[in-house]
Design a protein around this motif. Structure first.
Motif, PDB file in Angstrom:
ATOM      1  N   PRO A  66       0.819  -1.207   0.000  1.00 45.61           N
ATOM      2  CA  PRO A  66       0.000   0.000   0.000  1.00 45.61           C
ATOM      3  C   PRO A  66       0.858   1.264   0.000  1.00 45.61           C
ATOM      4  O   PRO A  66       1.934   1.300   0.604  1.00 45.61           O
ATOM      5  N   ASP A  67       0.378   2.280  -0.697  1.00 42.46           N
ATOM      6  CA  ASP A  67       1.064   3.577  -0.684  1.00 42.46           C
ATOM      7  C   ASP A  67       0.243   4.649   0.015  1.00 42.46           C
ATOM      8  O   ASP A  67       0.697   5.782   0.141  1.00 42.46           O
ATOM      9  N   THR A  68      -0.958   4.291   0.481  1.00 36.45           N
ATOM     10  CA  THR A  68      -1.781   5.256   1.208  1.00 36.45           C
ATOM     11  C   THR A  68      -2.259   4.657   2.527  1.00 36.45           C
ATOM     12  O   THR A  68      -2.452   3.440   2.633  1.00 36.45           O
ATOM     13  N   GLN A  69      -2.427   5.513   3.521  1.00 39.08           N
ATOM     14  CA  GLN A  69      -2.919   5.105   4.835  1.00 39.08           C
ATOM     15  C   GLN A  69      -3.784   6.225   5.415  1.00 39.08           C
ATOM     16  O   GLN A  69      -3.345   6.985   6.271  1.00 39.08           O
ATOM     17  N   PRO A  70      -5.025   6.348   4.946  1.00 41.13           N
ATOM     18  CA  PRO A  70      -5.915   7.340   5.556  1.00 41.13           C
ATOM     19  C   PRO A  70      -6.171   7.025   7.031  1.00 41.13           C
ATOM     20  O   PRO A  70      -6.243   5.868   7.435  1.00 41.13           O
ATOM     21  N   ILE A  71      -6.312   8.078   7.817  1.00 43.37           N
ATOM     22  CA  ILE A  71      -6.621   7.962   9.240  1.00 43.37           C
ATOM     23  C   ILE A  71      -7.934   8.693   9.496  1.00 43.37           C
ATOM     24  O   ILE A  71      -8.180   9.760   8.928  1.00 43.37           O
ATOM     25  N   HIS A  72      -8.798   8.128  10.330  1.00 40.20           N
ATOM     26  CA  HIS A  72     -10.177   8.589  10.457  1.00 40.20           C
ATOM     27  C   HIS A  72     -10.430   9.187  11.839  1.00 40.20           C
ATOM     28  O   HIS A  72     -10.158   8.532  12.853  1.00 40.20           O
ATOM     29  N   PHE A  73     -10.944  10.384  11.859  1.00 33.24           N
ATOM     30  CA  PHE A  73     -11.186  11.109  13.108  1.00 33.24           C
ATOM     31  C   PHE A  73     -12.683  11.268  13.356  1.00 33.24           C
ATOM     32  O   PHE A  73     -13.455  11.516  12.426  1.00 33.24           O
ATOM     33  N   SER A  74     -13.055  11.189  14.622  1.00 27.89           N
ATOM     34  CA  SER A  74     -14.463  11.322  15.024  1.00 27.89           C
ATOM     35  C   SER A  74     -14.881  12.775  15.187  1.00 27.89           C
ATOM     36  O   SER A  74     -15.939  13.055  15.749  1.00 27.89           O
ATOM     37  N   VAL A  75     -14.070  13.679  14.711  1.00 31.12           N
ATOM     38  CA  VAL A  75     -14.354  15.121  14.776  1.00 31.12           C
ATOM     39  C   VAL A  75     -13.984  15.733  13.425  1.00 31.12           C
ATOM     40  O   VAL A  75     -13.159  15.189  12.693  1.00 31.12           O
ATOM     41  N   PRO A  76     -14.589  16.864  13.068  1.00 31.35           N
ATOM     42  CA  PRO A  76     -14.141  17.562  11.858  1.00 31.35           C
ATOM     43  C   PRO A  76     -12.816  18.258  12.110  1.00 31.35           C
ATOM     44  O   PRO A  76     -12.715  19.123  12.971  1.00 31.35           O
ATOM     45  N   MET A  77     -11.791  17.855  11.393  1.00 27.63           N
ATOM     46  CA  MET A  77     -10.436  18.399  11.582  1.00 27.63           C
ATOM     47  C   MET A  77     -10.293  19.651  10.710  1.00 27.63           C
ATOM     48  O   MET A  77      -9.637  19.640   9.668  1.00 27.63           O
ATOM     49  N   TRP A  78     -10.896  20.735  11.172  1.00 27.60           N
ATOM     50  CA  TRP A  78     -10.948  21.945  10.353  1.00 27.60           C
ATOM     51  C   TRP A  78      -9.568  22.511  10.074  1.00 27.60           C
ATOM     52  O   TRP A  78      -9.288  22.979   8.979  1.00 27.60           O
ATOM     53  N   GLY A  79      -8.668  22.478  11.080  1.00 30.96           N
ATOM     54  CA  GLY A  79      -7.346  23.049  10.875  1.00 30.96           C
ATOM     55  C   GLY A  79      -7.447  24.500  10.446  1.00 30.96           C
ATOM     56  O   GLY A  79      -8.096  25.321  11.110  1.00 30.96           O
ATOM     57  N   GLU A  80      -6.836  24.831   9.320  1.00 31.60           N
ATOM     58  CA  GLU A  80      -6.894  26.198   8.808  1.00 31.60           C
ATOM     59  C   GLU A  80      -8.150  26.453   7.976  1.00 31.60           C
ATOM     60  O   GLU A  80      -8.390  27.581   7.536  1.00 31.60           O
ATOM     61  N   LEU A  81      -8.942  25.412   7.756  1.00 34.36           N
ATOM     62  CA  LEU A  81     -10.201  25.582   7.032  1.00 34.36           C
ATOM     63  C   LEU A  81     -11.238  26.185   7.969  1.00 34.36           C
ATOM     64  O   LEU A  81     -11.187  26.008   9.185  1.00 34.36           O
TER      65      LEU A  81
END
Length: 500
Positions: A318-333
């Motif tokens: 695999p070349d991808t490893q998405p990680i899933h959060f139980s919250v919206p990770m808005w960050g700079e958005l």
């Protein structure tokens, strides 16, 4: 007389080295630039996000990233006992056997999977708890269900030999509390008569006399103008992929031209110190929900699941490893009221774990106060953009599956319906962030240009080793904390074997 050692850095690798040398009778001085792990947010998994930009974070930033929309990326790194394992999501990934076999075939003799696997098994059965025996919160179970609807297999044990599929994360927790190597290895022996722990003190450089490392120059963080020297038979840098090369460079071990330009006396011309910097990257796909997800619960990490996936059929791993959060990770958005709903939601953070781009770390000056010039060269290689964009598109599809769209009323907030799949590459360049896995800046190998040899000895300098993630020739297929623990165990073994 007992041999003595200085270990610089109380993170994942340094804590393990410290314990093994203390148990072997060495007089050990463990130096940590930060303080003790007294912040309650370290120990409470649901509060890990509070640690970014806190006193326990080195709060590094890259230089502007030309291929990532000119942004300066935040690189959280642990400045506290426990190191970055005090800040991270505690995810334990053995990574791919091919990673380690690749190291060995490239010159890291003795680092093949057959040598590494027993070390993993010993760590997991000895002091460090690794578990997936915890209940999933409802949104995380639905993410697994939606991934299944997308056609991904459910993998009940991604550390069992096959990474591919969607899985519950295996983490280093006990009773809803974080456990890291500082807690598991050092804390039980912190009162040992042959261990001295020095906190809130930063190492400026290594003292080298006649080609031999004999100690370190220490600068108190509280009193930067006051410095002292500590001496020992062995000096071991375990300050991480940013800290260890910086110490070497300030010691005069690095590219001659760069050092001379800063007025640093050259001890050894070593062009590879600080080079080969690379990192995993994430790009956010954020969903709001009509059905409440709920606030993070005490004792429960905000991420419980992830997946491994190949963006192309011709890939061996695999070349991808998405990680899933139980919250919206808005960050700079910015969530837009009336558009993005009341605030409940989740994030499927698309993830790149086989980057081809290579950057470098350099000094801006000779003092510890001078900022590091950290260039990940993020997304410089178009193959990285293609893989991360494919992961974003997959995350969008998963979020639209019935287990999330119908059961939770999931609606894509970002990238959002105004961004077609054809424009996802631009989204990736505008939003990619670190996965917190920098490696490679003190590359090990058997070639003359390697910074350390396969026994982690700094080439050309006796009595000096680097034992941390900076020695990885190439990054592993998955979170780097578990490999860093293996590096700590094997590095300590090398020290003891070489001392007879």
């Amino acid at each position: 007389m007992a041999r003595s050692a200085i270990v610089v850095g109380a993170g994942t690798s340094g804590s393990i080295v410290t314990r093994r040398l203390v148990d072997a009778g060495y007089d050990v001085t463990l130096i940590e630039a930060g303080g003790y792990d007294t912040n309650p947010a370290i120990h409470e998994p649901s509060r890990a996000g509070e640690l970014w930009h806190a006193a326990e974070d080195w709060d590094y930033y890259t230089v502007p990233q030309e291929h990532a929309a000119g942004r300066r990326l935040h690189l959280p790194r642990g400045k506290v006992t426990g190191g970055s394992h005090a800040l991270n999501a505690m995810i334990w990934v053995r990574c791919a056997a091919a990673d380690f076999d690749g190291w060995e075939s490239a010159g890291a003799t003795g680092w093949g999977w057959s040598e590494v696997l027993p070390v993993y098994e010993a760590i997991e059965n000895d002091l460090l708890p690794v578990t997936d025996d915890y209940p999933l919160v409802p949104i995380q179970q639905s993410i697994i269900d939606a991934a299944g609807e997308e056609g991904l297999a459910h993998n009940p044990d991604y550390n069992g030999g096959t990474l591919d599929g969607v899985s519950q994360e295996q983490v280093t927790m006990r009773g809803g509390r974080r456990v890291n190597t500082w807690m598991a290895y050092v804390r039980p022996v912190e009162d040992a008569s042959n261990l001295r722990i020095v906190t809130d003190a930063e190492v400026h450089s290594v003292i080298v006399e006649d080609g031999v490392a004999v100690g370190v120059r220490l600068t108190s963080v509280a009193e930067p103008v006051e410095a002292s020297e500590l001496r020992a038979d062995e000096v071991i840098l375990a300050a991480g992929a940013l800290g260890s090369p910086a110490i070497l460079l300030r010691s005069g071990i690095g590219p001659r031209e760069d050092l001379e330009a800063l007025g640093i006396d050259v001890v050894r011309d070593a062009p590879a110190v600080g080079a080969n910097l690379h990192d995993h990257l994430l790009s956010p796909v954020i969903f709001t929900t009509a059905r409440p997800v709920g606030a993070p619960e005490p004792g429960v990490s905000v991420t419980q699941t992830h997946l491994f996936w190949r963006s192309r059929d011709d890939l061996a791993e695999p070349d991808t490893q998405p990680i899933h959060f139980s919250v919206p990770m808005w960050g700079e958005l910015e969530p837009r009221p009336g558009v993005h709903g009341p605030g409940d939601g989740f994030s499927l953070m698309a993830g790149l774990v086989t980057p081809h781009s290579r950057g470098a770390l350099r000094l801006s000056g000779p003092a510890v106060e001078d900022p590091l010039l950290i260039d990940l060269a993020a997304l410089e290689d178009d193959r990285d953009v293609a893989a991360l964009a494919a992961s974003v598109r997959q995350a969008r599809r998963i979020g639209a599956r019935p287990a999330l769209a119908a059961e939770w009323g999931a609606t894509e907030a970002y990238p959002g319906p105004d961004v077609p799949d054809a424009e996802v590459e631009d989204w990736v360049r505008r939003t990619a962030v670190t996965y917190h896995h920098q490696v490679g800046t003190c590359r090990m190998g058997s070639d003359p240009d390697a910074v350390v040899d396969p026994r982690l000895r700094v080439n050309g300098i006796a009595g000096l080793r680097v034992i941390d993630a900076s020695v990885m020739p190439t990054i592993t297929t998955g979170n780097t904390n578990a490999p860093a623990a293996v590096i700590g165990e094997r590095g300590a073994l090398f020290v003891l074997e070489d001392a007879g």
